[in-house]
Design an enzyme around this catalytic site. Structure first.
Site, mmCIF file in Angstrom:
data_model
loop_
_atom_site.group_PDB
_atom_site.id
_atom_site.type_symbol
_atom_site.label_atom_id
_atom_site.label_comp_id
_atom_site.label_asym_id
_atom_site.label_seq_id
_atom_site.Cartn_x
_atom_site.Cartn_y
_atom_site.Cartn_z
ATOM 1 N N ARG A 290 0.814 -1.203 0.000
ATOM 2 C CA ARG A 290 0.000 0.000 0.000
ATOM 3 C C ARG A 290 0.859 1.270 0.000
ATOM 4 O O ARG A 290 0.596 2.225 -0.723
ATOM 5 C CB ARG A 290 -0.926 0.016 1.233
ATOM 6 C CG ARG A 290 -2.099 -0.946 1.161
ATOM 7 C CD ARG A 290 -1.729 -2.427 1.149
ATOM 8 N NE ARG A 290 -0.958 -2.807 2.336
ATOM 9 C CZ ARG A 290 -0.210 -3.908 2.401
ATOM 10 N NH1 ARG A 290 -0.073 -4.715 1.340
ATOM 11 N NH2 ARG A 290 0.455 -4.204 3.498
ATOM 12 N N CYS A 324 -4.504 -3.384 8.869
ATOM 13 C CA CYS A 324 -3.451 -2.628 8.174
ATOM 14 C C CYS A 324 -3.935 -1.194 8.085
ATOM 15 O O CYS A 324 -4.949 -0.910 7.443
ATOM 16 C CB CYS A 324 -3.197 -3.201 6.781
ATOM 17 S SG CYS A 324 -2.119 -2.159 5.754
ATOM 18 N N THR A 326 -2.540 1.472 6.601
ATOM 19 C CA THR A 326 -2.402 2.101 5.291
ATOM 20 C C THR A 326 -3.489 1.649 4.332
ATOM 21 O O THR A 326 -3.942 2.416 3.471
ATOM 22 C CB THR A 326 -1.013 1.785 4.706
ATOM 23 O OG1 THR A 326 -0.016 1.978 5.708
ATOM 24 C CG2 THR A 326 -0.709 2.682 3.526
ATOM 25 N N THR A 368 3.349 4.482 8.663
ATOM 26 C CA THR A 368 4.100 4.502 7.417
ATOM 27 C C THR A 368 3.905 5.840 6.718
ATOM 28 O O THR A 368 2.907 6.543 6.936
ATOM 29 C CB THR A 368 3.642 3.383 6.469
ATOM 30 O OG1 THR A 368 2.294 3.656 6.049
ATOM 31 C CG2 THR A 368 3.712 2.017 7.134
ATOM 32 N N LYS A 410 8.960 -5.822 9.748
ATOM 33 C CA LYS A 410 8.472 -6.664 8.650
ATOM 34 C C LYS A 410 9.460 -7.773 8.294
ATOM 35 O O LYS A 410 9.086 -8.768 7.672
ATOM 36 C CB LYS A 410 8.132 -5.825 7.417
ATOM 37 C CG LYS A 410 6.789 -5.104 7.527
ATOM 38 C CD LYS A 410 6.393 -4.442 6.229
ATOM 39 C CE LYS A 410 5.013 -3.776 6.345
ATOM 40 N NZ LYS A 410 3.919 -4.756 6.403
ATOM 41 N N CYS A 441 0.860 1.732 12.618
ATOM 42 C CA CYS A 441 1.178 0.650 11.686
ATOM 43 C C CYS A 441 0.994 -0.624 12.487
ATOM 44 O O CYS A 441 1.472 -0.717 13.633
ATOM 45 C CB CYS A 441 2.604 0.762 11.167
ATOM 46 S SG CYS A 441 3.133 -0.686 10.209
#
Length: 480
Positions: A290, A324, A326, A368, A410, A441
């Site tokens: 994204r 999520c 984003t 993010t 991540k 996030c």
């Protein structure tokens, strides 16, 4: 004026072709259907059932019947039916097992009879029950009527005659609705009348084929198919039956999905496994990134997100969660194409902060760069009258490294460099006056767990985990 939505009723006819056909005919003649024929669509399915010829003796196995009914109900759901009618008393002994697994509600035949009986006789009355050995042994009528009525059954010989009248070679299932079969049922009814029964309840749908003959002989026998047909046409006949399912768009990212599911479990009040929420997860790590799309114009995740949500909808999800932050930049694009709501994590998070912390202090957002660029948190914060602070360019670079760096979350790291980077960015926001920090996030709570008070930059601040807020909101929807 709003028109009522179309109503598709699926009728399972294979468990008794004559009784199923009788129900179909009575549905066509029911008051609801005749009053609004354009609204109702009736689908009759009569697939062969292998064990149909076997009489429902005491202790008979229901396994093949359960799987047969489940398969047909799922086929009805796939073809667009919104309600299933199941004219088979033996199958209603396991209706709760079906409902727990089905995406389409089954109209309860016993509930229909309960409503009818309550309109006919006062509590305490004696009811005569004409049913199979299996249903009698399973206590189906006791579960639904014994609390308010006294139940009586035919004596041993007359119960055997009743079974033969339905299942025998010259019985009703074989198409013989007169002669010996009718006389055998009549004898069983007289037995019940002699025991003081004021109303006779059939527990075999085939008896609806001769209910009018019995009434002409002075026996007050309920036509179960007629009652079931009228009940199914009522708007509230199946309300509240479908179990709640939470659909989860997984893989964005994979670790955050597992974390979210764990928080749903942790926030669910439960004393046993069966008290927990049903979750349908589409774990799709191939959904395009994204942030890469929002910042650099790389592959658009809109179609992948929509397709994933649509599959969850088809699996019977009542609400969809996307763990999520984003991804919520795309929710507005796809929500209008779905029949079920996506629970909006940023909106729920801001609402939580407003309730818990008020509007008197700025809020810092750690997220993010894609989430910041989408301004999904900015918009809901502004609508709530809350001031939102974001890191400067250098601090934001450290946030992104904490998430996407070689030793970022991540990549599977939750300590060391990623933690130092995240704390540095948090300290920047606290230095600007933030008293609450959003871990915006879904991987960040893996590095800095949510806490009501956390010392950062010499000041106590609150950390808010949107994943936990989303989990609590979803649990609330399920419990409601």
């Amino acid at each position: 004026m709003n028109q009522p939505s179309p109503h598709t009723l699926g009728i399972i006819g294979g468990l008794g072709s004559l009784a199923g056909g009788d129900l179909f005919f009575k549905l066509l003649k029911s008051d609801a259907v005749l009053a609004d024929q354009g609204r109702y669509r009736l689908v009759f399915e009569q697939q062969p059932f292998n064990d149909l010829a076997l009489p429902l003796a005491h202790g008979a196995s229901m396994t093949s019947r359960k799987l047969y009914v489940y398969r047909l109900c799922q086929a009805f759901a796939a073809s667009g039916a919104d309600t299933v009618l199941l004219p088979c008393f033996a199958s209603h002994t396991f209706i709760d097992e079906l409902r727990a697994e089905l995406q389409v509600p089954v109209v309860d035949m016993l509930a229909a009879l309960q409503q009818h009986v309550a309109s006919r006789v006062a509590p305490g009355a004696r009811l005569g029950v004409l049913t199979s050995d299996y249903v009698r042994g399973a206590g189906l009528f006791e579960r639904h009527f014994a609390a308010h009525y006294e139940l009586v059954y035919p004596s041993g010989d007359n119960q055997a005659r009743l079974m033969d009248a339905v299942y025998g070679p010259a019985g009703i299932k074989a198409g013989h609705c007169e002669g010996v079969a009718l006389e055998q049922v009549h004898q069983a009814c007289q037995d019940l009348a002699a025991q003081g029964a004021t109303l006779l309840l059939p527990g075999m749908t085939e008896l609806s084929l001769i209910a009018a003959d019995l009434r002409r002989r002075g026996l007050d026998c309920v036509d179960a198919n007629q009652v079931y047909a009228e009940f199914a046409g009522a708007s509230d006949a199946v309300s509240g039956q479908a179990p709640f399912r939470l659909g989860i768009v997984g893989g964005v990212g994979p670790a955050a999905t597992v974390d979210f599911m764990a928080k749903v479990v942790a926030n669910t009040p439960a004393g046993r496994d069966q008290d927990h929420i049903r979750m349908v997860v589409e774990q799709n790590p191939q959904i395009p990134d994204r942030t890469a799309n929002l910042l650099h114009g790389e592959a658009d995740p809109t179609v992948a997100l929509y397709a994933t949500c649509k599959r969850l909808e088809c699996e019977g999800a009542n609400a969809i969660a996307i763990p999520c932050n984003t991804a919520h930049a795309y929710v507005q694009r796809i929500q209008g194409q779905l029949q079920v709501p996506i629970v909006h994590m940023p909106a729920e998070t801001i609402a939580f902060i407003a309730r818990q912390h008020g509007a008197g202090q700025p809020i810092g957002l750690l997220a993010t760069s894609g989430t910041l660029a989408s301004r999904v948190y900015h918009e809901v914060a502004a609508a709530a009258g809350l001031e939102l602070l974001v890191p400067d360019e250098a601090a934001q670079a450290r946030v992104m490294r904490a998430i996407y760096g070689e030793r970022g979350v991540k990549a599977g790291f939750v300590d060391g460099q990623c933690r130092e980077d995240l704390l540095a960015a948090a300290e920047y926001l606290v230095g600007r006056g933030a008293g609450v920090l959003i871990l915006g996030c879904t991987e960040l709570p893996l590095v800095l767990p949510q806490a009501q008070s956390y010392r950062i930059g010499g000041r106590m601040v609150a950390l808010v985990d949107p994943t936990d807020v989303l989990a609590r909101c979803c649990v609330g929807l399920a419990l409601a």
